[in-house]
Design an enzyme around this catalytic site. Structure first.
Site, mmCIF file in Angstrom:
data_model
loop_
_atom_site.group_PDB
_atom_site.id
_atom_site.type_symbol
_atom_site.label_atom_id
_atom_site.label_comp_id
_atom_site.label_asym_id
_atom_site.label_seq_id
_atom_site.Cartn_x
_atom_site.Cartn_y
_atom_site.Cartn_z
ATOM 1 N N ASP A 1 0.862 -1.183 0.000
ATOM 2 C CA ASP A 1 0.000 0.000 0.000
ATOM 3 C C ASP A 1 0.897 1.232 0.000
ATOM 4 O OD1 ASP A 1 -2.086 1.733 0.116
ATOM 5 O OD2 ASP A 1 -2.702 1.252 2.162
ATOM 6 N N ASP B 1 -2.847 2.610 -5.965
ATOM 7 C CA ASP B 1 -1.841 2.630 -4.895
ATOM 8 C C ASP B 1 -1.801 1.347 -4.078
ATOM 9 O OD1 ASP B 1 -4.303 2.939 -3.697
ATOM 10 O OD2 ASP B 1 -3.600 4.351 -2.184
ATOM 11 N N GLU B 2 -2.378 0.257 -4.586
ATOM 12 C CA GLU B 2 -2.438 -0.976 -3.811
ATOM 13 C C GLU B 2 -2.230 -2.177 -4.721
ATOM 14 O OE1 GLU B 2 -5.256 -2.129 -0.169
ATOM 15 O OE2 GLU B 2 -6.276 -2.274 -2.097
#
Length: 703
Positions: free
Chosen positions: A110, A213-214
């Protein structure tokens, strides 16, 4: 059974997503109770808060009613019944625990305050100031300086700005300041995500991107040649350093665990720029989940959390596991909820119990696709139609990103009124809406993986325009004798034009379905909307997991067909699309023994479940090979019929009314190879015979 009293009247933290338990984000420095009070006092008269309070009161009443019913049941049950209930729950837990898989290593990465981090990297003079990406209306991300004031994502910007100006009201020790808003730049964030994913692919080529973003990675194969699971922490540390170097300073946090659910949860434990590790042992997993709040588990929302807290008094996974007998009884009408709660109380992910499921059919793993837009309240129908067209265009472009491009049968329109009332209308279309399976759309060569846009990337657009190339290089021939660069650019331009035409067609089809839904809202009276969204589901070729022991009908036919190869089907019947789907008979003993499911994965009319709606001429026209040349054995009665009549013959056993005795066919039962098949066929034949006798008796009475 002990229950927890409802929340105090002055506790309003659960009304907002950014003040409840999910407010425990990394770097938060203000007092959560004061932040909750601050937010509520400044929004108590808004339509949103009034709507949330109304929903909350209904949810509390429902939970209290369930708790009262559970107490009444407890009083009626004897000690023996309670003991039996506890034993059944314990056996269920032990059965799930036996499926625990500790052989794999998962990692969830993350990025830290991703959008804000990208902006601070490009604007270093803002590093020591409170910065929020978004606007006065809504914040998408806040940097860690702003979080010390209590500011976080999903918070209205005007409330966040006031908190920064008056930090003492929320218990922050930071000096008063002004919150700086930076408008989002998703092209920049997408480019940064491309860099991170290039690193992730080296560790797991098949990683899953949850968002920009993950990322979810399975490191099992990577670690197999690099020291095994014991080297996981070092490998993830190396990966995080490489991401930081490649993105010029962007940091990320990671969670490492034996399953993806726990890896996701523990990825938040050591933010920012850290990692957390759960050893691949049962003791380590059970110790971690013992005091883990159930709200931190993906899939547990605020409604389910409050129900569990008010009815059973459980807040953590350990407390939930102890209340397994009670919640199994309370949610008996919701078996999926029971299975989910049993699983998370043991720290198990869905993938660990998938071995009990059957074959996975279909090629499209995605369940749905949607696009939403939020805006200031609009009451003009024409303007809303224009916005709806843009949303449909966005959905069509997203459908084109998949290979092969998607087509769906279920189209939904989601709207939110100015009073924050959410309405959803669905329509299941008679045919697929979307792209043809044979359509070839050109995708960017520098793919982002999941969710890559069908358009050319920015770098490709510059290159094809010839900005970075010399004129003589563009006009020159390829040294291998291929097309010139100029011809290649022209070819790509033509393909893009064809793609745009096809996407416009699909966009228009989607709009034609959802526009009447919007018109229906206005036909009921004046309407003011602040959100619209379009969702597509029931995709062609969607993946489905059969239950253990279930088979598709083509499996029955493949073993009994006399002609495994036929014209137009090079691979024989095994390579062809399924010929039919079959519904189990209603109110019949045979319904429990026929392992057949309904799969809707073909847009060919010949494979439609409603065979009676298709004429014989249409079936002959749409067929791609001559089905009359094949004979198959009916899985119910054993008679051999032509494959052309297979649909009608098999479904006649289940859907058609019983025929009179005078028209009963003289059917010979085919020999079966095993006692199991013999018993199944005997049950089915006996059931059919019973129905025929009842029909004969009814006919005689009428005479």
């Amino acid at each position: 059974m002990d229950t927890v009293q409802p929340p105090a009247q002055d506790d309003k933290s659960h009304l907002f997503v950014f003040t409840g338990i999910t407010a425990n984000k990394a770097g938060m420095g203000a007092d959560k109770a004061l932040v909750s009070k601050f937010v509520y006092e400044r929004s108590r008269n808004s339509k949103y808060t009034q709507r949330q309070e109304d929903l909350d009161s209904k949810q509390c009443a429902r939970a209290e009613a369930m708790a009262a019913e559970m107490r009444a049941q407890d009083e009626r049950m004897t000690a023996a019944e309670h003991l039996a209930e506890e034993q059944r729950a314990q056996l269920a837990l032990e059965s799930l625990d036996a499926k625990r898989d500790l052989s794999r290593t998962y990692c969830v990465v993350d990025m830290d305050m991703f959008y804000a981090a990208v902006e601070l990297r490009d604007q270093p003079h803002l590093r020591d100031k409170p910065v929020a990406v978004g606007s006065i209306g809504m914040i998408t991300t806040a940097n860690y300086v702003a979080r010390l004031y209590g500011v976080r994502a999903a918070m209205p910007g005007f409330i966040a700005a006031e908190m920064v100006r008056q930090p003492h009201l929320v218990g922050s020790k930071m000096p008063a300041d002004e919150l700086i808003f930076v408008p989002p730049d998703f092209n920049k964030y997408t480019e940064a995500a491309r860099e991170t994913r290039a690193v992730f692919r080296e560790y797991d080529p098949n990683f899953h991107a949850g968002s920009l973003d993950e990322a979810y990675l399975d490191l099992t194969e990577y670690l197999a040649t690099r020291g095994g699971p014991g080297a996981a922490e070092a490998a993830v540390e190396e990966m995080r350093m490489r991401v930081k170097e490649r993105t010029r300073g962007l940091t990320c946090s990671a969670g490492i665990a034996p399953n993806s659910m726990l890896a996701k949860v523990c990825s938040d434990d050591n933010k920012p720029d850290g990692q957390s590790y759960i050893a691949p042992t049962r003791e380590a997993v059970m110790s971690y989940v013992q005091d883990l709040p159930i709200r931190r588990i993906g899939g547990v929302g605020k409604v389910l959390e409050r129900q569990i807290k008010m009815i059973f008094g459980a807040v953590t996974c350990g407390e939930l596991r102890a209340m397994a007998p009670a919640f199994r009884r309370a949610f008996a009408a919701r078996p999926k909820t029971v299975d989910f709660l049993m699983r998370v109380s043991l720290g198990l992910s869905g993938g660990e119990i998938a071995d009990e499921e059957g074959e996975v059919v279909g090629d499209v793993g995605r369940k749905s696709l949607s696009s939403e837009r939020t805006f200031q309240p609009i009451a003009d129908q024409w303007e809303l139609q224009m916005r709806l067209q843009d949303i449909c265009r966005s959905v069509a472009e997203e459908m084109a990103t998949h290979v092969p491009p998607l087509a769906a049968k279920c189209v939904s329109l989601k709207t939110k009124t100015s009073s924050f009332e959410v309405r959803t209308k669905d329509r299941r279309c008679p045919r697929y809406i979307g792209f043809e399976q044979t359509l070839k759309l050109r995708h960017s060569t520098t793919s982002l993986g999941p969710g890559v846009s069908w358009r050319l990337s920015e770098s490709e657009q510059v290159d094809t325009a010839g900005v970075n190339s010399k004129p003589e290089d563009v006009a020159s021939e390829d040294t291998t004798g291929g097309k010139s660069k100029l011809e290649d650019v022209a070819s790509k331009t033509e393909e893009d034009a064809q793609n745009a035409v096809e996407i416009a067609r699909v966009s228009a089809e989607i709009f034609a379905v959802v526009e009447p839904m919007l018109a229906e809202l206005f036909s009921q009276g004046p309407c003011s909307l602040r959100l619209m969204g379009v969702r597509m589901s029931s995709f062609r070729g969607a993946q489905a997991t059969l239950e253990k022991g279930q088979k598709r009908l083509d499996g029955f036919f493949a073993s009994s067909s006399k002609h495994p190869e036929s014209e137009g089907c090079p691979g024989g019947t095994a390579d062809c699309e399924p010929l039919l789907t079959c519904k189990p008979p209603r109110n019949s003993v045979a319904a429990r023994s026929v392992d057949i499911v309904e799969i809707d994965d073909d847009d060919n009319l010949a494979a439609c479940p409603t065979v009676s709606h298709i004429s014989k001429e249409q079936q002959h026209t749409d067929a791609t090979w001559s089905a009359e040349k094949l004979t198959v054995k009916c899985p119910v009665c054993g008679i051999e019929v032509s494959q052309h009549e297979a649909d009608r013959h098999v479904n006649a056993h289940y859907d058609d009314p019983p025929v009179a005795a005078t028209s009963r066919p003289n059917v010979q039962k085919a020999p079966v190879a095993s006692s199991r098949k013999r018993n199944r066929a005997g049950e089915q034949s006996a059931d059919i015979a019973r129905l025929l006798r009842q029909s004969d008796q009814t006919s005689e009475k009428k005479k």
